[in-house]
Motif scaffolding. Structure first.
Motif, short mmCIF file in Angstrom:
data_model
loop_
_atom_site.label_atom_id
_atom_site.label_comp_id
_atom_site.label_asym_id
_atom_site.label_seq_id
_atom_site.Cartn_x
_atom_site.Cartn_y
_atom_site.Cartn_z
N ILE A 178 0.82 -1.20 0.00
CA ILE A 178 0.00 0.00 0.00
C ILE A 178 0.86 1.26 0.00
O ILE A 178 0.47 2.30 -0.54
N GLU A 179 2.06 1.17 0.57
CA GLU A 179 2.97 2.31 0.59
C GLU A 179 3.42 2.73 -0.81
O GLU A 179 3.85 3.87 -1.03
N GLU A 180 3.33 1.80 -1.77
CA GLU A 180 3.81 2.08 -3.12
C GLU A 180 2.70 2.56 -4.07
O GLU A 180 2.98 2.87 -5.23
N ASN A 182 1.13 5.37 -3.83
CA ASN A 182 1.58 6.73 -4.07
C ASN A 182 2.61 7.07 -3.00
O ASN A 182 2.27 7.13 -1.82
N ASN A 183 3.84 7.29 -3.40
CA ASN A 183 4.93 7.47 -2.44
C ASN A 183 4.81 8.76 -1.63
O ASN A 183 5.47 8.90 -0.60
N TYR A 185 1.96 9.92 -0.33
CA TYR A 185 0.77 9.93 0.50
C TYR A 185 1.10 9.64 1.97
O TYR A 185 2.14 9.09 2.31
N ILE A 187 0.67 7.48 5.14
CA ILE A 187 0.36 6.10 5.49
C ILE A 187 -0.04 6.07 6.96
O ILE A 187 0.70 6.52 7.82
N GLN A 188 -1.22 5.57 7.24
CA GLN A 188 -1.73 5.49 8.61
C GLN A 188 -1.92 4.03 8.98
O GLN A 188 -2.68 3.31 8.32
N LYS A 189 -1.23 3.59 10.03
CA LYS A 189 -1.34 2.22 10.52
C LYS A 189 -2.19 2.24 11.79
O LYS A 189 -1.74 2.67 12.85
N SER A 197 -3.85 4.57 3.05
CA SER A 197 -3.02 5.48 2.28
C SER A 197 -3.93 6.56 1.73
O SER A 197 -4.92 6.27 1.05
N CYS A 198 -3.60 7.83 2.02
CA CYS A 198 -4.47 8.92 1.56
C CYS A 198 -3.65 10.20 1.41
O CYS A 198 -2.61 10.37 2.06
N ARG A 223 -8.52 -5.25 0.21
CA ARG A 223 -8.09 -3.88 -0.10
C ARG A 223 -9.19 -3.16 -0.89
O ARG A 223 -9.69 -3.68 -1.89
#
Length: 244
Positions: A178-180, A182-183, A185, A187-189, A197-198, A223
């Motif tokens: 998911i990190e890839e 959009n680099n 964006y 990332i919220q875990k 990813s937003c 996903r």
């Protein structure tokens, strides 16, 4: 089957009932800023022509709030239901208006919700997650929230749904972290094996996506991705990956 009717029937089949669980609100930095328990009542009448939606909210200070979201009439619903997964929110980004979006995933008697709210300036204000169980406290107490990281190097399946309710046939897809997507964006875990990813900001002429991964168990990951083109909702996809 009429596309609106199919969408409505998926709503009735997968998401109606009495759901009990909890919700958490997160800052853009990932800190939990609010928690509360919830009972979501989505009651459908006998002929599946009407759904009543009410939430009961129970806060940590002992207060209780009831929110009535009205009555939905067949076959109209603003959400897109791709089988057991749905998305709902703003159809476009508008200047000086809030922008919201939500994903919902169901597996067996459990569902997960992930919600995003952007303020009038287009900045991410907060995200929230919900984990709910379908009127089954035994399921909730026995659920193990710790899962092993699955091997996602194999193939998965992807389906696409457009705002006019057309659903594509499943196609094979390859895993991409998911990190890839959009680099640039955020990332919220989150807790409960949810990762999002937003973009940190949205505006009324941008193209962007919002994605959520839910690792259901040791063998399954779901996903959801929504795509906006020039600020307008374009389509929604659901991908499933199994351990290999």
């Amino acid at each position: 089957m009429d596309l609106q009717v199919r969408n409505w029937e998926n709503f009735c089949h997968y998401h109606t009932g009495e759901w009990k669980g909890n919700k958490k609100r997160y800052s853009p930095e990932g800190k939990v800023i609010k928690t509360w328990d919830v009972i979501t009542h989505l009651q459908v009448n006998q002929d599946n022509s009407q759904i009543t939606h009410q939430d009961e909210l129970f806060y940590s200070d002992g207060t209780h709030e009831v929110k009535n979201y009205g009555i939905y009439q067949k076959p109209k619903t603003s959400a897109l239901f791709l089988d057991s997964t749905f998305c709902w929110g703003s159809k476009m980004v508008k200047s000086d208006s809030i922008f919201i979006f939500e994903f919902g995933f169901r597996h067996e008697d459990k569902r997960v919700l992930c919600y995003f709210r952007y303020d009038e300036s287009g900045q991410l204000q907060y995200s929230s997650t919900g984990v709910e169980y379908l009127n089954n406290e035994d399921t909730q107490t026995k659920q193990n929230n710790e899962v092993k990281t699955i091997n996602k190097q194999g193939k998965g399946f992807r389906q696409k749904m457009t705002p006019d309710l057309i659903i594509s046939e499943p196609i094979e897809t390859s895993w991409k972290p998911i990190e890839e997507l959009n680099n640039n964006y955020l990332i919220q875990k989150f807790d409960d094996n949810i990762v999002a990813s937003c973009p940190q900001t949205v505006d009324n002429n941008s193209s962007f996506l919002i994605a959520v991964d839910w690792q259901v168990n040791d063998e399954l990951l779901k996903r959801g991705i929504v795509y906006y083109e020039k600020s307008v909702l374009s389509y929604f996809t659901v991908e499933t990956f199994n351990a290999v």
